[in-house]
Design an enzyme around this catalytic site. Structure first.
Site, PDB file in Angstrom:
ATOM      1  N   GLU A  91      22.656  17.752  48.621  1.00 42.80           N
ATOM      2  CA  GLU A  91      21.647  17.238  48.996  1.00 42.80           C
ATOM      3  C   GLU A  91      20.282  17.757  49.379  1.00 42.80           C
ATOM      4  O   GLU A  91      20.362  18.772  50.242  1.00 42.80           O
ATOM      5  CB  GLU A  91      21.845  16.144  50.397  1.00 42.80           C
ATOM      6  CG  GLU A  91      22.908  15.211  50.151  1.00 42.80           C
ATOM      7  CD  GLU A  91      22.474  13.756  49.422  1.00 42.80           C
ATOM      8  OE1 GLU A  91      21.396  13.734  49.440  1.00 42.80           O
ATOM      9  OE2 GLU A  91      23.278  13.172  48.926  1.00 42.80           O
TER      10      GLU A  91
ATOM     11  N   CYS B 171      12.458  15.701  54.195  1.00 43.06           N
ATOM     12  CA  CYS B 171      13.015  16.022  52.699  1.00 43.06           C
ATOM     13  C   CYS B 171      12.417  14.835  51.737  1.00 43.06           C
ATOM     14  O   CYS B 171      11.974  15.136  50.687  1.00 43.06           O
ATOM     15  CB  CYS B 171      14.534  16.032  52.443  1.00 43.06           C
ATOM     16  SG  CYS B 171      15.461  14.542  52.922  1.00 43.06           S
TER      17      CYS B 171
HETATM   18  P1  NAD Z   1      18.681  25.730  54.360  1.00 40.76           P
HETATM   19  O1  NAD Z   1      19.090  25.681  53.106  1.00 40.76           O
HETATM   20  O2  NAD Z   1      17.665  27.002  54.782  1.00 40.76           O
HETATM   21  O3  NAD Z   1      19.854  25.838  55.435  1.00 40.76           O
HETATM   22  C1  NAD Z   1      20.772  24.766  55.343  1.00 40.76           C
HETATM   23  C2  NAD Z   1      22.121  25.223  55.675  1.00 40.76           C
HETATM   24  O4  NAD Z   1      22.453  26.254  54.976  1.00 40.76           O
HETATM   25  C3  NAD Z   1      22.214  25.629  57.122  1.00 40.76           C
HETATM   26  O5  NAD Z   1      23.092  25.291  57.980  1.00 40.76           O
HETATM   27  C4  NAD Z   1      21.997  27.210  57.179  1.00 40.76           C
HETATM   28  O6  NAD Z   1      22.707  27.867  58.269  1.00 40.76           O
HETATM   29  C5  NAD Z   1      22.832  27.369  55.747  1.00 40.76           C
HETATM   30  N1  NAD Z   1      22.478  28.602  55.125  1.00 40.76           N
HETATM   31  C6  NAD Z   1      21.116  29.304  55.038  1.00 40.76           C
HETATM   32  N2  NAD Z   1      21.075  30.201  54.242  1.00 40.76           N
HETATM   33  C7  NAD Z   1      22.292  30.428  53.924  1.00 40.76           C
HETATM   34  C8  NAD Z   1      22.953  31.430  53.102  1.00 40.76           C
HETATM   35  N3  NAD Z   1      22.147  32.332  52.499  1.00 40.76           N
HETATM   36  N4  NAD Z   1      24.193  31.340  52.761  1.00 40.76           N
HETATM   37  C9  NAD Z   1      25.039  30.479  53.251  1.00 40.76           C
HETATM   38  N5  NAD Z   1      24.566  29.425  54.132  1.00 40.76           N
HETATM   39  C10 NAD Z   1      22.907  29.488  54.385  1.00 40.76           C
HETATM   40  O7  NAD Z   1      17.533  24.637  54.506  1.00 40.76           O
HETATM   41  P2  NAD Z   1      17.035  24.125  55.996  1.00 40.76           P
HETATM   42  O8  NAD Z   1      15.709  24.905  56.279  1.00 40.76           O
HETATM   43  O9  NAD Z   1      17.778  23.929  57.021  1.00 40.76           O
HETATM   44  O10 NAD Z   1      16.465  22.439  55.545  1.00 40.76           O
HETATM   45  C11 NAD Z   1      15.244  22.340  54.826  1.00 40.76           C
HETATM   46  C12 NAD Z   1      15.740  22.005  53.406  1.00 40.76           C
HETATM   47  O11 NAD Z   1      16.754  21.207  53.485  1.00 40.76           O
HETATM   48  C13 NAD Z   1      14.335  21.415  52.592  1.00 40.76           C
HETATM   49  O12 NAD Z   1      14.502  21.996  51.250  1.00 40.76           O
HETATM   50  C14 NAD Z   1      14.784  19.997  52.728  1.00 40.76           C
HETATM   51  O13 NAD Z   1      14.164  19.357  51.641  1.00 40.76           O
HETATM   52  C15 NAD Z   1      16.235  19.850  52.603  1.00 40.76           C
HETATM   53  N6  NAD Z   1      16.836  18.715  52.906  1.00 40.76           N
HETATM   54  C16 NAD Z   1      17.316  17.845  52.412  1.00 40.76           C
HETATM   55  C17 NAD Z   1      17.810  16.667  52.694  1.00 40.76           C
HETATM   56  C18 NAD Z   1      18.446  15.717  51.606  1.00 40.76           C
HETATM   57  O14 NAD Z   1      19.084  14.562  52.273  1.00 40.76           O
HETATM   58  N7  NAD Z   1      18.256  15.807  50.401  1.00 40.76           N
HETATM   59  C19 NAD Z   1      17.743  16.192  54.155  1.00 40.76           C
HETATM   60  C20 NAD Z   1      17.121  17.350  55.047  1.00 40.76           C
HETATM   61  C21 NAD Z   1      16.626  18.566  54.665  1.00 40.76           C
END
Ligand code: NAD
Length: 417
Positions: free
Chosen positions: A173, A207
């Site tokens: 997602e 998002c």
């Molecule tokens: P992110 O991708 O930075 O982090 C998401 C998760 O991944 C967190 O739990 C984090 O700890 C983990 N993570 C971060 N870096 C990592 C790595 N290098 N290796 C493994 N795990 C890692 O996203 P965010 O900043 O928390 O959220 C914002 C993003 O999420 C935006 O792009 C937004 O559009 C998207 N989002 C999508 C939805 C959806 O339903 N499609 C909903 C909410 C947010």
């Protein structure tokens, strides 16, 4: 020379031109397939006999939805309760054991989920792992039976690569830039109310928020005072003191967003305060497609307006970019909304409003292409977290009838098969 380039280009062009979309076209192709099977049954039987020496006959069948096993749910920070618990409901309902990895940025929620939630579910089947990239990386080295990830496309790629090592299926997602087309035939104040509400909701950290507006210069002129009016009504003359406007989640995100305020020209808002991580509800105009604000997902209270001369140009603009998570079109003319829907692709679509579609449990929620794969919500969550096991049960008797399948294949047997 690439032996496949011409064929692939031809098929892509046909798809882009919409050839495969009309229902009559699909029905005609399926009828063609049916005719092929009918007219060349003999030829196919001979080919099958030569290739594989086999023929098959099935009777009744059913699908058994079974839990995958051990599921990993990784969540972001922007709706830290909803985006952990809604997938968790699906995973548990389908009968899986779950490891839940909340976001390290929403620290307080992470603490509640790690310390309090486990008291309410059977701890022999459920665990919360707090932490950031390092802990998630360690988790991902292990084999899971399913991974459900919500977050950025960048981390989505990391998760999918890790899953590939174990051939673990994933739902991703993700996010991206959600376009919002505003037609000349619209009521600017109604559009502005809805736009301002869903762009600045949760301080733009949503998002499915509209990332940018596509409209003509005339519509922009009518929209700007209407947007200013909506912002003032929602957040007052000084949005900074409004209890209805939140703050940016972290210093890192604040710095990134403040950098984007330098793109185009500020038409509304533009103020920021680092000490509070405050950014005013902002509208940017005269924005070029090549500027940073049009490259990355904004994920904050900034709304750029990009001018287009026509609906065709707007559709081309959308289709030149990655497929978005959500797409919006505003028009009094139903045909315009229907055209945007028919000639583009996105995870979801909403005509004349913002993200209301994702409040309906009857609709699946998910992305397509770079905005993700798979979907959930309501019954779709249960299906996502279940393996759909194809089953056939046959009675142990009636061997005389079934023995027709066995070799040697006489011409008489082949006629029956
Ligand atoms: P992110 O991708 O930075 O982090 C998401 C998760 O991944 C967190 O739990 C984090 O700890 C983990 N993570 C971060 N870096 C990592 C790595 N290098 N290796 C493994 N795990 C890692 O996203 P965010 O900043 O928390 O959220 C914002 C993003 O999420 C935006 O792009 C937004 O559009 C998207 N989002 C999508 C939805 C959806 O339903 N499609 C909903 C909410 C947010």
């Amino acid at each position: 020379m690439d032996p496949f380039a011409d064929t692939l280009r031809r098929l892509r062009e046909a798809f882009s031109a919409g050839r495969t979309r009309p229902a009559e076209f699909r029905a005609a192709q399926l009828r063609g397939l049916g005719r092929f099977l009918q007219e060349h049954k003999q030829l196919l039987q001979e080919a099958l006999a030569q290739d594989l020496h086999k023929a098959t006959q099935l009777d009744s069948a059913f699908i058994r939805k079974e839990p995958f096993g051990l599921v990993l749910v990784i969540a972001p920070w922007n709706y830290p309760v909803n985006l952990t618990l809604v997938p968790l409901v699906g995973a548990l309902a389908a009968g899986n054991c779950v490891v839940l990895k909340p976001s390290e940025f929403s620290r307080s929620t992470e603490k509640v989920l790690a310390e309090v939630l486990p008291r309410y579910v059977d701890q022999s089947c459920f665990a919360v792992v707090p932490g950031g990239p390092q802990e998630t990386g360690q988790l991902l080295e292990h084999k899971f039976d399913y991974i459900f990830f919500t977050g950025s496309p960048r981390v989505g790629r990391i998760v999918m690569s890790a899953a590939a090592k174990h051939l673990t299926p994933v739902t991703l997602e993700l996010g991206g830039k959600n376009p919002c087309y505003v037609d000349d035939d619209c009521d600017p104040q109604t559009v502005a109310n809805r736009l301002a509400w869903f762009r600045y909701f949760n301080t733009g950290q949503t998002c499915v928020a509209p990332d940018y507006v596509l409209c003509s210069p005339d519509t922009q002129e009518r929209l700007l005072p209407a947007l200013q009016s909506a912002i003032t009504r929602f957040y007052g003359e000084d949005p900074r003191s409004s209890p209805n406007l939140g703050r940016i989640i972290s210093d890192k995100h604040f710095q990134r967003l403040r950098g984007l305020l330098g793109c185009g020209r500020v038409a509304i808002g533009g103020q920021s305060d680092e000490s509070e991580r405050y950014i005013a509800p902002t509208v940017l105009v005269d924005v070029e497609e090549t500027e940073p604000v049009m490259q990355e997902e904004i994920f904050g209270p900034i709304l750029p307006i990009v001018n287009v001369r026509s609906l065709d140009e707007a559709i081309d603009f959308i289709n030149r970019r990655e497929k978005p998570l959500a797409l919006y079109a505003f028009s009094n003319n139903k045909q315009v909304v229907k055209r945007v829907l028919a000639q583009t692709s996105s995870g979801s679509f909403c005509g004349n409003d913002g993200f209301m579609h994702l409040t309906l449990d009857s609709l699946p929620f998910g992305g397509v292409g770079a905005s993700g794969m798979g979907s959930y919500h309501g019954k779709f969550s249960f299906d996502t977290f279940s393996h759909h096991r194809a089953c056939l049960l046959r009675c142990p008797g009636m061997e005389k009838i079934y023995s027709i399948r066995y070799p040697p294949y006489s011409p008489r047997k082949l006629r029956v098969l």
